[in-house]
Enzyme design. Structure first.
Site, short mmCIF file in Angstrom:
data_model
loop_
_atom_site.label_atom_id
_atom_site.label_comp_id
_atom_site.label_asym_id
_atom_site.label_seq_id
_atom_site.Cartn_x
_atom_site.Cartn_y
_atom_site.Cartn_z
N GLY A 130 -15.98 -14.75 83.00
CA GLY A 130 -14.85 -13.79 83.19
C GLY A 130 -14.94 -13.19 84.48
N CYS A 131 -13.78 -12.83 84.83
CA CYS A 131 -13.42 -12.10 86.19
C CYS A 131 -14.35 -10.52 86.12
CB CYS A 131 -12.40 -11.62 86.58
SG CYS A 131 -10.88 -11.16 85.13
N TYR A 132 -14.09 -9.68 85.29
CA TYR A 132 -14.61 -8.51 85.08
C TYR A 132 -16.03 -8.76 84.74
CZ TYR A 132 -10.38 -5.73 84.14
OH TYR A 132 -9.26 -5.03 84.44
#
Length: 341
Positions: free
Chosen positions: A150-152
């Site tokens: 994921g991005c986070y």
């Protein structure tokens, strides 16, 4: 190599389409969308006119995709839906890269706590979570189902993991504050994401139990050998793209900023998509949007005894689609940067 995208009309799907149409060694041969089935790609994504390869959206039929001659399939779908397709594709011998959260978490009970029912739990054991800069290369021959991070989590794991592995920072009192562009919420029409609601407005959300927290903490434990609890505070920022993360972590006794940067250079010196900025030069989302790069830097606060780590990346590139293509490149024996620079 023939590739396809399931869910090609979302934000991450659109970036995947754009990258793969220009990839030197992969040919985009199938794009699916329930909403746009039967429509030419160029009509739905006018920016691709002239380079759309004559593609037309088709219905996302798992059985038909399983019988296709596609060498690799990207799942650019919400969690829950992705597992349903993987259940059909993986046993049929299709290689799959999943951009959702369905296979990022190895423990079923953890997934259920944060996401609810899992629709293909039998595949969890064979899925591989791959963050290219941190995952040992054995996955390239072992895997047939890969979970793209994921991005986070990417914005937190890249700066933090090498420092925990080197014993330069504490495992306690780690605080990560992250700011995301609105595209991180996906392509949906809901009041909180309308322009007039988000312009000139920033707010925290998902405090204490954001879904990405499960991925972050599990990966920290697996990659550093011990449970690590962090305080993760996500925010929605008035920008379209980007993730900016600031991590405050106590420095270990005697740890210096020079030792911190030495650990980063040892981890990422050969990584084409990690840029180390000088201490005090903080990353800016404006400088990474439209790239597959993550910029990181750090400072030492002698007053508090903390290191302050900062990172910036494009949530749809290094945080999603660009990273997925980076994984495809490594998996297929291509240059890691193919199609991405």
């Amino acid at each position: 190599m023939k590739v396809g995208i399931v869910g090609a009309s979302g934000y991450s799907g659109e970036v995947l389409v754009n990258i793969l149409l220009g990839h030197p060694q992969a040919r985009l041969a199938a794009v699916t969308s329930r909403t746009h089935a039967g429509k030419p790609l160029a009509r739905v994504m006018p920016a691709l006119r002239g380079r759309d390869a004559g593609l037309v959206f088709t219905e996302p039929d798992p059985a038909a995709l399983a019988k296709s001659d596609l060498d690799l399939i990207f799942l650019a779908l919400p969690h829950g839906a992705a597992a349903t397709y993987a259940r059909a594709l993986v046993p049929a011998g299709r290689r799959v890269i999943d951009l959702s959260a369905d296979f990022r978490i190895t423990r079923l009970e953890t997934y259920q706590k944060y996401y609810g029912e899992h629709h293909a739990p039998e595949l969890l054991a064979q899925a591989r979570f791959v963050l290219p800069e941190l995952t040992p290369p054995a996955w390239r021959t072992e895997a047939n189902l890969v979970a793209s991070p994921g991005c986070y989590p990417t914005s937190v794991l890249v700066p933090l993991v090498p420092l925990l592995q080197a014993g330069l920072v504490s495992r306690s009192h780690i605080v990560a504050n992250s700011f995301s562009g609105v595209s991180g919420a996906g392509r949906k029409v809901e009041e909180p994401y309308l322009f007039v609601e988000r312009a000139e407005s920033a707010k925290a959300y998902g405090l204490t139990k954001h879904r990405h927290l499960a991925e972050i903490e599990e990966q920290l434990e697996q990659r550093t050998g011990a449970p690590t609890v962090i305080q993760f505070n996500p925010h929605l920022a008035p920008m379209r793209y980007g993730i900016a993360t600031t991590i405050t972590v106590p420095a270990a006794a005697g740890a210096t900023i020079e030792a911190l940067y030495a650990a980063w250079r040892a981890a990422y010196g050969a990584s084409p998509f990690v840029s180390l900025l000088p201490a005090g030069e903080t990353p800016d989302t404006a400088h990474v949007v439209g790239t597959n790069r993550v910029d990181i830097s750090a400072v030492h606060d002698a007053r508090t005894g903390n290191f302050v780590l900062t990172s910036a990346l494009d949530n749809l590139w290094k945080g999603a689609s660009g990273q997925a293509v980076q994984i495809m490149n490594l998996w297929s024996g291509f240059e890691e940067t193919a199609g991405l620079v």
